[in-house]
Design a protein around this motif. Sequence first.
Motif, PDB file in Angstrom:
ATOM      1  N   GLY A   1       0.833  -1.198   0.000  1.00 34.75           N
ATOM      2  CA  GLY A   1       0.000   0.000   0.000  1.00 34.75           C
ATOM      3  C   GLY A   1       0.861   1.239   0.000  1.00 34.75           C
ATOM      4  O   GLY A   1       2.034   1.187   0.387  1.00 34.75           O
ATOM      5  N   PRO A   2       0.292   2.354  -0.465  1.00 32.74           N
ATOM      6  CA  PRO A   2       1.072   3.567  -0.624  1.00 32.74           C
ATOM      7  C   PRO A   2       1.329   4.323   0.675  1.00 32.74           C
ATOM      8  O   PRO A   2       2.183   5.203   0.723  1.00 32.74           O
ATOM      9  N   ALA A   3       0.579   4.022   1.743  1.00 35.69           N
ATOM     10  CA  ALA A   3       0.708   4.816   2.966  1.00 35.69           C
ATOM     11  C   ALA A   3       1.924   4.363   3.766  1.00 35.69           C
ATOM     12  O   ALA A   3       2.574   3.369   3.457  1.00 35.69           O
ATOM     13  N   SER A   4       2.248   5.125   4.808  1.00 34.47           N
ATOM     14  CA  SER A   4       3.247   4.709   5.777  1.00 34.47           C
ATOM     15  C   SER A   4       2.482   4.220   6.993  1.00 34.47           C
ATOM     16  O   SER A   4       1.533   4.875   7.422  1.00 34.47           O
ATOM     17  N   VAL A   5       2.854   3.075   7.556  1.00 36.56           N
ATOM     18  CA  VAL A   5       2.096   2.584   8.718  1.00 36.56           C
ATOM     19  C   VAL A   5       2.184   3.560   9.882  1.00 36.56           C
ATOM     20  O   VAL A   5       1.380   3.509  10.797  1.00 36.56           O
ATOM     21  N   GLU A   6       3.175   4.452   9.846  1.00 35.98           N
ATOM     22  CA  GLU A   6       3.328   5.435  10.924  1.00 35.98           C
ATOM     23  C   GLU A   6       2.456   6.664  10.696  1.00 35.98           C
ATOM     24  O   GLU A   6       2.296   7.482  11.589  1.00 35.98           O
ATOM     25  N   ALA A   7       1.918   6.802   9.489  1.00 38.34           N
ATOM     26  CA  ALA A   7       1.116   8.002   9.199  1.00 38.34           C
ATOM     27  C   ALA A   7      -0.246   7.889   9.882  1.00 38.34           C
ATOM     28  O   ALA A   7      -0.838   6.824   9.926  1.00 38.34           O
ATOM     29  N   PRO A   8      -0.727   9.024  10.443  1.00 39.55           N
ATOM     30  CA  PRO A   8      -2.032   8.987  11.108  1.00 39.55           C
ATOM     31  C   PRO A   8      -3.113   8.569  10.117  1.00 39.55           C
ATOM     32  O   PRO A   8      -3.109   9.029   8.963  1.00 39.55           O
ATOM     33  N   GLY A   9      -3.993   7.683  10.552  1.00 43.92           N
ATOM     34  CA  GLY A   9      -5.103   7.292   9.692  1.00 43.92           C
ATOM     35  C   GLY A   9      -4.749   6.253   8.644  1.00 43.92           C
ATOM     36  O   GLY A   9      -5.585   5.885   7.826  1.00 43.92           O
ATOM     37  N   SER A  10      -3.511   5.775   8.644  1.00 45.67           N
ATOM     38  CA  SER A  10      -3.167   4.760   7.638  1.00 45.67           C
ATOM     39  C   SER A  10      -3.922   3.469   7.967  1.00 45.67           C
ATOM     40  O   SER A  10      -4.232   3.199   9.120  1.00 45.67           O
ATOM     41  N   PRO A  11      -4.240   2.677   6.931  1.00 43.55           N
ATOM     42  CA  PRO A  11      -5.142   1.543   7.156  1.00 43.55           C
ATOM     43  C   PRO A  11      -4.557   0.441   8.037  1.00 43.55           C
ATOM     44  O   PRO A  11      -3.368   0.159   7.984  1.00 43.55           O
ATOM     45  N   ARG A  12      -5.403  -0.148   8.843  1.00 39.96           N
ATOM     46  CA  ARG A  12      -5.041  -1.243   9.746  1.00 39.96           C
ATOM     47  C   ARG A  12      -5.933  -2.435   9.462  1.00 39.96           C
ATOM     48  O   ARG A  12      -7.073  -2.260   9.029  1.00 39.96           O
ATOM     49  N   CYS A  13      -5.467  -3.618   9.778  1.00 36.26           N
ATOM     50  CA  CYS A  13      -6.359  -4.766   9.706  1.00 36.26           C
ATOM     51  C   CYS A  13      -6.851  -5.072  11.120  1.00 36.26           C
ATOM     52  O   CYS A  13      -6.267  -4.610  12.096  1.00 36.26           O
TER      53      CYS A  13
END
Length: 511
Positions: free
Chosen positions: A51-63
């Motif tokens: 995915g394009p987001a950073s897991v550290e970025a606020p609001g990035s998708p989680r499972c």
Amino acid sequence: KILILDFGSQYTQLIARRVRELGVYCEIHRPDLPADDIRKYAPRGIILSGGPASVEAPGSPRCDPYVFEAGVPVLGICYGLQLTAKLLGGRIDRGAHREFGSASVEVLTARGPFAEFRPGDQVQVWMSHGDRVDVLPPGFEAIGRSGNSPFAAAAHATKPWYGLQFHPEVVHTPQGKAMLRAFLFNDCKVTGSWTMKGFIDEAVEIIRKQVGEEGRVICGLSGGVDSSVAALLLHRAIGPRLQCIFVDNGVLRQNERAQVEALFVDRFHVPLKTVDARERFLSKLAGVTDPEQKRKIIGREFIAVFEEASRDVQDAGFLAQGTLYPDVIESVSWKGPSVTIKSHHNVGGLPETMKLKLVEPLRELFKDEVRVLGRELGLPEEMVGRQPFPGPGLAIRVLGEVNEKRLDLVRRADAIVQEEILQAGLYREVWQAFAVLLPVQSVGVMGDERTYESTCVLRAVTSVDGMTADWARIPYPILEKISSRITNEVRGINRVVYDISSKPPATIEWE
Ligand code: XMP
């Protein structure tokens, strides 16, 4: 079956394609699919996409954390690996180690996705990431490393949880399929028995159940691959209780109507009703030159004609559509609202007022699977491999005003293009090849006569998905043959030009 959670990577569909190529059924779902739904789906294994987001970025998708409690093997790819690390107590290093392109990974342990390799093997992989895992979560160890990523591949010491920093699903990871195969067959213990033959039997059962003993189904045939395959599948399931409708809108290609009739009526004995609505469409199109206007008119008229034609079908309770999997995948979008370049009117989006229930037998399939299915159902090769043709047809290939005379010119020129491209063995290589008629006249000379006639464009592109395209490098002798045939055989065209624009900045069609 396998569950793929989509964190928005451009490659997620490729993961699904690879898994299915291995004969394993899988579905793509939204990244935060709730635990209850995962339980209901009962996957044999879960793949977390990139995915394009950073897991550290606020609001990035989680499972849902249930992914790691479900008791099934988990494979995290790129973002999926970083998310695994983040959720299970590892640390992510942001941005400092961006890596794009080919890299070599040394296999440290032959486990999980690396089970088919040996320690010390160098494997070529495709990297595309901004963040990387800095500290693995407790219990994890590296099973592969690259120059830039000490944890290019990781695994839990005792549980079947794996992570790959690179993308095994792309062709630039030549042994990627072996990695997926090892994960699926060894860890998830699936068998790879999902085939098109099996799919047909299952689909037939499902259709019969949905439609019931008496139900009748209407299906709009466009002459394209999807609706043709959907119709054949339905016909296999319910026979004469299927009623196909083909609308001749006056902007079809040469012989198209005859071909559809020959195939469906003569060969497959599918009940088919052809509606000759040529005059109706052409009178509505008279004087219209704006491309979007043309699309709107054709879309609207189609719905009206289709609705009228279906009213005559007694007791129809269902409408079949050739919706494909890419249209139904629920996924996250990180892109802003997109701009409408062209409003594509397809045979889709049909009358809500018709109060028919939808039957969508292809909604789990990718385009290439639809072609395999078509072959399996006996659809001839020339239909299975057909190049795309836009819903608004030749109306958007006659630039400017659409009338019988100009349609006739473009139709005849187009037939020559089709013949020559087929003859040259280029039909498959080229995504689309067709003729466009310009509202431009130019001076020519024929015999001793001056001519002042129309200009025709030859458009031929290569493309993977129609989203981007390049002009096809058609060999000169073939261009020459097409040009000379058109100017000799189609009275009214005295000049042929070849379009050498790519998309972007141009588009495939001229309107
Ligand atoms: P463009 O011209 O947008 O085309 O580069 C991309 C692909 O879409 C097809 N196309 C259409 N298909 N209705 C359709 O069903 C439309 O209005 C339409 N406009 C373009 C085009 O042929 C190409 O395959």
